[in-house]
Design a protein around this motif. Structure first.
Motif, PDB file in Angstrom:
ATOM      1  N   GLU A   1       0.855  -1.189   0.000  1.00 45.08           N
ATOM      2  CA  GLU A   1       0.000   0.000   0.000  1.00 45.08           C
ATOM      3  C   GLU A   1       0.889   1.237   0.000  1.00 45.08           C
ATOM      4  N   TRP A   2       0.526   2.240  -0.798  1.00 42.10           N
ATOM      5  CA  TRP A   2       1.316   3.470  -0.788  1.00 42.10           C
ATOM      6  C   TRP A   2       0.456   4.719  -0.683  1.00 42.10           C
ATOM      7  N   ALA A   3      -0.864   4.578  -0.797  1.00 43.39           N
ATOM      8  CA  ALA A   3      -1.738   5.739  -0.625  1.00 43.39           C
ATOM      9  C   ALA A   3      -3.179   5.260  -0.490  1.00 43.39           C
ATOM     10  N   VAL A   4      -4.010   6.149   0.024  1.00 39.28           N
ATOM     11  CA  VAL A   4      -5.439   5.890   0.119  1.00 39.28           C
ATOM     12  C   VAL A   4      -6.160   7.050  -0.553  1.00 39.28           C
ATOM     13  N   GLU A   5      -7.048   6.718  -1.452  1.00 39.40           N
ATOM     14  CA  GLU A   5      -7.876   7.738  -2.067  1.00 39.40           C
ATOM     15  C   GLU A   5      -9.229   7.688  -1.362  1.00 39.40           C
ATOM     16  N   VAL A   6      -9.459   8.676  -0.518  1.00 37.73           N
ATOM     17  CA  VAL A   6     -10.656   8.722   0.315  1.00 37.73           C
ATOM     18  C   VAL A   6     -11.883   9.035  -0.548  1.00 37.73           C
ATOM     19  N   GLU A   7     -12.937   8.279  -0.325  1.00 38.44           N
ATOM     20  CA  GLU A   7     -14.208   8.453  -1.034  1.00 38.44           C
ATOM     21  C   GLU A   7     -14.022   8.478  -2.557  1.00 38.44           C
ATOM     22  N   ALA A   8     -13.214   7.571  -3.043  1.00 38.57           N
ATOM     23  CA  ALA A   8     -12.912   7.532  -4.472  1.00 38.57           C
ATOM     24  C   ALA A   8     -14.041   6.959  -5.308  1.00 38.57           C
ATOM     25  N   LEU A   9     -14.896   6.184  -4.683  1.00 41.31           N
ATOM     26  CA  LEU A   9     -15.935   5.477  -5.424  1.00 41.31           C
ATOM     27  C   LEU A   9     -17.285   5.699  -4.760  1.00 41.31           C
ATOM     28  N   LYS A  10     -18.262   6.088  -5.562  1.00 41.15           N
ATOM     29  CA  LYS A  10     -19.617   6.275  -5.030  1.00 41.15           C
ATOM     30  C   LYS A  10     -20.515   5.181  -5.594  1.00 41.15           C
ATOM     31  N   VAL A  11     -21.155   4.447  -4.711  1.00 39.30           N
ATOM     32  CA  VAL A  11     -22.106   3.417  -5.095  1.00 39.30           C
ATOM     33  C   VAL A  11     -23.398   3.717  -4.361  1.00 39.30           C
ATOM     34  N   ASP A  12     -24.433   3.937  -5.119  1.00 34.94           N
ATOM     35  CA  ASP A  12     -25.716   4.355  -4.548  1.00 34.94           C
ATOM     36  C   ASP A  12     -25.482   5.604  -3.706  1.00 34.94           C
ATOM     37  N   ASP A  13     -25.798   5.542  -2.416  1.00 36.75           N
ATOM     38  CA  ASP A  13     -25.625   6.704  -1.549  1.00 36.75           C
ATOM     39  C   ASP A  13     -24.368   6.630  -0.683  1.00 36.75           C
ATOM     40  N   GLY A  14     -23.522   5.646  -0.934  1.00 37.41           N
ATOM     41  CA  GLY A  14     -22.340   5.475  -0.098  1.00 37.41           C
ATOM     42  C   GLY A  14     -21.047   5.688  -0.852  1.00 37.41           C
ATOM     43  N   TYR A  15     -20.035   6.115  -0.125  1.00 40.40           N
ATOM     44  CA  TYR A  15     -18.707   6.327  -0.677  1.00 40.40           C
ATOM     45  C   TYR A  15     -17.756   5.275  -0.138  1.00 40.40           C
ATOM     46  N   HIS A  16     -16.781   4.902  -0.965  1.00 38.46           N
ATOM     47  CA  HIS A  16     -15.803   3.886  -0.588  1.00 38.46           C
ATOM     48  C   HIS A  16     -14.397   4.405  -0.868  1.00 38.46           C
ATOM     49  N   ASP A  17     -13.495   4.121   0.047  1.00 37.81           N
ATOM     50  CA  ASP A  17     -12.090   4.467  -0.144  1.00 37.81           C
ATOM     51  C   ASP A  17     -11.447   3.415  -1.039  1.00 37.81           C
ATOM     52  N   GLU A  18     -10.402   3.837  -1.746  1.00 40.50           N
ATOM     53  CA  GLU A  18      -9.611   2.900  -2.523  1.00 40.50           C
ATOM     54  C   GLU A  18      -8.176   2.944  -2.045  1.00 40.50           C
ATOM     55  N   LEU A  19      -7.574   1.766  -1.931  1.00 38.59           N
ATOM     56  CA  LEU A  19      -6.153   1.665  -1.608  1.00 38.59           C
ATOM     57  C   LEU A  19      -5.381   1.641  -2.907  1.00 38.59           C
ATOM     58  N   LEU A  20      -4.321   2.412  -2.969  1.00 37.81           N
ATOM     59  CA  LEU A  20      -3.421   2.372  -4.112  1.00 37.81           C
ATOM     60  C   LEU A  20      -2.257   1.497  -3.700  1.00 37.81           C
ATOM     61  N   MET A  21      -1.940   0.526  -4.531  1.00 39.28           N
ATOM     62  CA  MET A  21      -0.890  -0.433  -4.216  1.00 39.28           C
ATOM     63  C   MET A  21       0.081  -0.501  -5.385  1.00 39.28           C
ATOM     64  N   ARG A  22       1.325  -0.872  -5.085  1.00 34.38           N
ATOM     65  CA  ARG A  22       2.309  -1.009  -6.156  1.00 34.38           C
ATOM     66  C   ARG A  22       3.285  -2.137  -5.844  1.00 34.38           C
ATOM     67  N   LEU A  23       3.820  -2.662  -6.908  1.00 34.41           N
ATOM     68  CA  LEU A  23       4.848  -3.696  -6.847  1.00 34.41           C
ATOM     69  C   LEU A  23       6.047  -3.162  -7.609  1.00 34.41           C
ATOM     70  N   GLU A  24       7.158  -3.005  -6.917  1.00 29.02           N
ATOM     71  CA  GLU A  24       8.390  -2.544  -7.579  1.00 29.02           C
ATOM     72  C   GLU A  24       8.997  -3.728  -8.321  1.00 29.02           C
ATOM     73  N   ILE A  25       9.198  -3.581  -9.640  1.00 29.76           N
ATOM     74  CA  ILE A  25       9.684  -4.724 -10.410  1.00 29.76           C
ATOM     75  C   ILE A  25      10.894  -4.428 -11.282  1.00 29.76           C
ATOM     76  N   GLY A  26      11.151  -3.179 -11.578  1.00 31.73           N
ATOM     77  CA  GLY A  26      12.255  -2.856 -12.479  1.00 31.73           C
ATOM     78  C   GLY A  26      13.258  -1.919 -11.837  1.00 31.73           C
ATOM     79  N   PRO A  27      14.292  -1.611 -12.562  1.00 27.93           N
ATOM     80  CA  PRO A  27      15.320  -0.710 -12.023  1.00 27.93           C
ATOM     81  C   PRO A  27      14.773   0.701 -11.821  1.00 27.93           C
ATOM     82  N   ARG A  28      15.323   1.365 -10.854  1.00 29.85           N
ATOM     83  CA  ARG A  28      14.938   2.743 -10.563  1.00 29.85           C
ATOM     84  C   ARG A  28      15.805   3.690 -11.331  1.00 29.85           C
TER      85      ARG A  28
END
Length: 80
Positions: A53-80
């Protein structure tokens, strides 16, 4: 990624994700995704495959009358 309920628990999600990671190899610096924070099964899968996990997008998704947070995740795989 979406897997129909009938196929859940079969290992299909893990196989799909492993194939994606293998296909990109080290051509990318990182592989990134977002997942609804309440989807604990998906979060466990992604963490088990090395995503962090590297970030949270608060209330990123609205379904009906509710909001949901999304977790942003990453996998480091190549050279920097």
């Amino acid at each position: 990624m979406y897997v129909r309920p009938v196929a859940r628990g079969s290992g299909l999600s893990r196989k799909l994700l492993a194939t994606i990671i293998e296909e990109v190899g080290t051509t990318l610096r990182s592989l990134r995704l977002c997942v609804v924070s309440s989807n604990q099964a998906a979060i466990r899968l992604y963490k088990s495959m090395g995503f962090e996990e590297w970030a949270v997008e608060v209330e990123a998704l609205k379904v009906d009358d509710g909001y949901h947070d999304e977790l942003l995740m990453r996998l480091e795989i190549g050279p920097r």
